[in-house]
Design an enzyme around this catalytic site. Structure first.
Site, PDB file in Angstrom:
ATOM      1  N   TYR A  32       0.828  -1.201   0.000  1.00 37.30           N
ATOM      2  CA  TYR A  32       0.000   0.000   0.000  1.00 37.30           C
ATOM      3  C   TYR A  32       0.863   1.252   0.000  1.00 37.30           C
ATOM      4  CZ  TYR A  32       0.850   1.010   4.975  1.00 37.30           C
ATOM      5  OH  TYR A  32       1.430   1.337   6.172  1.00 37.30           O
ATOM      6  N   LYS A 148       6.542  -2.103   1.863  1.00 38.30           N
ATOM      7  CA  LYS A 148       5.376  -1.492   2.516  1.00 38.30           C
ATOM      8  C   LYS A 148       4.152  -2.395   2.352  1.00 38.30           C
ATOM      9  CE  LYS A 148       3.196   3.059   3.122  1.00 38.30           C
ATOM     10  NZ  LYS A 148       3.620   3.272   4.514  1.00 38.30           N
ATOM     11  N   GLU A 180      11.946   2.334  14.347  1.00 36.31           N
ATOM     12  CA  GLU A 180      11.054   3.399  13.866  1.00 36.31           C
ATOM     13  C   GLU A 180       9.789   3.408  14.695  1.00 36.31           C
ATOM     14  OE1 GLU A 180      10.027   2.501   9.782  1.00 36.31           O
ATOM     15  OE2 GLU A 180       9.909   0.359  10.237  1.00 36.31           O
ATOM     16  N   LEU A 204      11.091   1.131   7.153  1.00 34.44           N
ATOM     17  CA  LEU A 204      10.495   1.580   5.905  1.00 34.44           C
ATOM     18  C   LEU A 204      11.297   2.749   5.356  1.00 34.44           C
ATOM     19  CD1 LEU A 204       8.039   1.326   3.963  1.00 34.44           C
ATOM     20  CD2 LEU A 204       6.993   3.168   5.279  1.00 34.44           C
TER      21      LEU A 204
END
Length: 284
Positions: A32, A148, A180, A204
């Site tokens: 996505y 992702k 993260e 990411l």
């Protein structure tokens, strides 16, 4: 009622459906992207399109449309939903096939879904003034976080834990270092130096991250891309997160301890200002 896009059709949201055999539903076999919209224009669309293609390639998944067609769909949804400030969510799955762990036949048609989310306070979020409170949790996700995918159960659990602990979000920690946030990249600032984890399979590759670091360097700010510990974060002067939906947002406490003065700092405020100014110029 919103108009959404499903496999070539623009439909009222209550008529939008995908198969119960879709692999996105059965296996989270899907990727996505989320693109911000300011003043009716797309922010960093080329970056999101490029990352989408990278995710698809890593999973040996076919792209259902070209970048040009994807841009046209985004623009059409902005028009049909009269969206001036908010987000466009895009999801590609490997398509519908009988349930099997093995990938289906190559000719299986991918599923493409897009929808809008109006966010009137996207730019002027109250969190910019108050700052975010963060808690730390172990990073228990799979190893390919650079792709992702829609495998977001653990980040969702992390956000729920943060809320239960009276915080706004969580930073994940692995081998003693921050990876993260649950849906954002994490940063600290110490003695004028911006520190954030280097790119790799552990995090990411944020589109907002890339832009903010480029703008910081152009503004003659020093940047170090390396792991940092929770202890380093606690002794930092400022901290912040970046994402497509939050831009640059200050972090004022971690695990109940204040960062710096315990209030949003000047460097983070300047970075957010630069980012928004530049993104508005480049919006399409």
């Amino acid at each position: 009622m919103r108009t959404v896009y499903v496999n070539g059709e623009y439909l009222p949201e209550d008529q939008a459906k995908v198969s119960v055999f879709d692999r996105g539903f059965l296996f989270a076999d899907a990727v996505y992207e989320v693109t911000s919209v300011l003043d009716g224009k797309l922010i960093s669309f080329p970056g999101h399109a490029a990352r989408l293609q990278r995710s698809l390639t890593e999973l040996e998944m076919a792209s259902p449309v070209s970048d040009a067609e994807l841009l046209e769909i985004h623009r059409e949804l902005i028009t049909r939903n009269d969206l001036t400030e908010g987000l466009i969510y895009l999801q590609v799955t490997r398509g519908a096939a009988d349930r099997d762990f093995l990938y289906p036949a190559p000719e299986t048609v991918p599923t493409l879904v897009l929808f809008t989310q109006a966010k009137p306070a996207l730019e002027h979020s109250p969190m910019v003034q108050t700052g975010m409170k963060i808690v730390t949790i172990p990073d228990r996700r799979w190893g390919r976080r650079d792709i992702k995918t829609t495998q977001l159960l653990y980040p969702s659990m992390g956000k729920m834990e943060a809320r239960a602990r009276g915080a706004d979000d969580a930073w994940m920690v692995e081998d003693g270092a921050v990876t993260e946030g649950t849906s954002n990249n994490a940063y600290i600032i110490k003695d004028g130096v911006i520190v954030t984890r280097h790119l790799g399979e552990e995090i990411l590759h944020g589109i907002t991250r890339k832009a903010v670091l480029a703008f910081a360097r152009e503004a003659q700010m020093k940047v170090e891309e390396r792991p940092f510990t929770v202890e380093e974060a606690l002794s930092a002067d400022e901290a912040f997160i970046t994402s497509a939906s939050s831009f640059v947002t200050p972090v004022v406490s971690i695990d109940g301890a204040d960062i710096g003065t315990g209030r949003p700092g000047k460097v983070v405020a300047r970075l957010r200002e630069i980012y928004l100014d530049e993104m508005r110029k480049a919006g399409i």
